[in-house]
Design an enzyme around this catalytic site. Structure first.
Site, PDB file in Angstrom:
ATOM      1  N   SER A  35      -0.586  -0.426  -8.572  1.00 57.95           N
ATOM      2  CA  SER A  35      -0.391   1.021  -8.683  1.00 57.95           C
ATOM      3  C   SER A  35       0.704   1.435  -9.659  1.00 57.95           C
ATOM      4  O   SER A  35       0.778   2.606 -10.041  1.00 57.95           O
ATOM      5  CB  SER A  35      -0.086   1.617  -7.308  1.00 57.95           C
ATOM      6  OG  SER A  35       1.204   1.245  -6.865  1.00 57.95           O
ATOM      7  N   LYS A  89       6.869   4.136  -5.975  1.00 62.17           N
ATOM      8  CA  LYS A  89       6.251   5.038  -6.949  1.00 62.17           C
ATOM      9  C   LYS A  89       7.365   5.641  -7.808  1.00 62.17           C
ATOM     10  O   LYS A  89       8.532   5.333  -7.650  1.00 62.17           O
ATOM     11  CB  LYS A  89       5.487   6.177  -6.246  1.00 62.17           C
ATOM     12  CG  LYS A  89       4.472   5.743  -5.208  1.00 62.17           C
ATOM     13  CD  LYS A  89       3.270   5.047  -5.801  1.00 62.17           C
ATOM     14  CE  LYS A  89       2.284   4.643  -4.706  1.00 62.17           C
ATOM     15  NZ  LYS A  89       1.180   3.811  -5.220  1.00 62.17           N
TER      16      LYS A  89
END
Length: 223
Positions: A35, A89
């Site tokens: 990701s 993230k």
């Protein structure tokens, strides 16, 4: 039981000290997924500064003092507001920001981020195969970093507009079309932040032959 504790008290004390250190001062985080491509790879282990934002009571999420403010572009570890999974993230938007995404373009407070093409590569996705990936440099207000998009993948390329609530943050994965981020799990409250990921400690090719990637050791993650 008392005998076991007495004979291993040194080791038990070490484990307790390690627990305090990891939950209050510094931590490390293995990267298990794609990701955050192209900046983080499966097999990277990153150093996490737990004192970057808050001083917390060890082994809890209770903040004693604010030590710093998350900034756009910071790579952050946090607990998912959806299921408490530990994630990593990038901070895309801050409290009060009005955010939208249109055709992969991130728009903050009415200003569209600037993009430049870095090149093409191939991304392998299980049960899908090899796909073409486009790597871009994104200039998001005050931060510049690399991202990746996958034109052949069905993804949420349009989002918002939404306003980030007070005390919360909007997180995006750098691998925009292959990331379960705030577009799916919602805004992340400050209380769920663990710390700022600052650099890569070690790295190995866990999807290949487990060879060490020495060129990645010590790489900074600061934008």
């Amino acid at each position: 039981m008392k005998k076991i504790i007495r004979e291993n008290k040194g080791f038990i004390a070490f484990l307790l000290m390690l627990g305090v250190f990891r939950t209050a001062i510094a931590d490390w985080n293995p990267i298990p997924s794609a990701s955050m491509h192209p900046n983080l790879l499966e097999g990277d282990v990153v150093f996490v500064n737990r004192l970057a934002y808050d001083l917390k009571v060890p082994l809890t999420d209770i903040a004693l003092s604010h030590l710093g403010e998350p900034q756009r572009g910071d790579v952050v570890t946090f607990f998912s507001p959806k299921d408490r999974t530990r994630l990593i993230k990038r901070v895309a938007a801050l409290p009060g920001d009005r955010v939208e995404i249109r055709g992969e373009h991130l728009i903050i407070n009415g200003k569209t981020s600037d993009y430049s093409v870095l090149g093409n590569t191939v991304e392998h996705i299980d049960q899908v195969g090899d796909l073409q990936a486009l790597r871009l440099q994104e200039n998001n207000a005050s931060a510049t970093y690399s991202i990746q998009v996958l034109p052949q993948v069905q993804a949420r390329r349009d989002f918002g507009p939404v306003t980030v609530p007070a005390g919360s943050y909007l997180m995006l994965g750098d691998n925009r079309d292959n990331s379960a981020d705030s577009r799916y799990i919602g805004f992340v409250p400050r209380s769920l932040l663990i710390g700022r990921a600052e650099r890569i400690l070690v790295s190995a090719d866990i999807l290949g032959n487990w060879a060490p990637r020495t060129e990645r050791i010590g790489m900074s993650l600061r934008p």
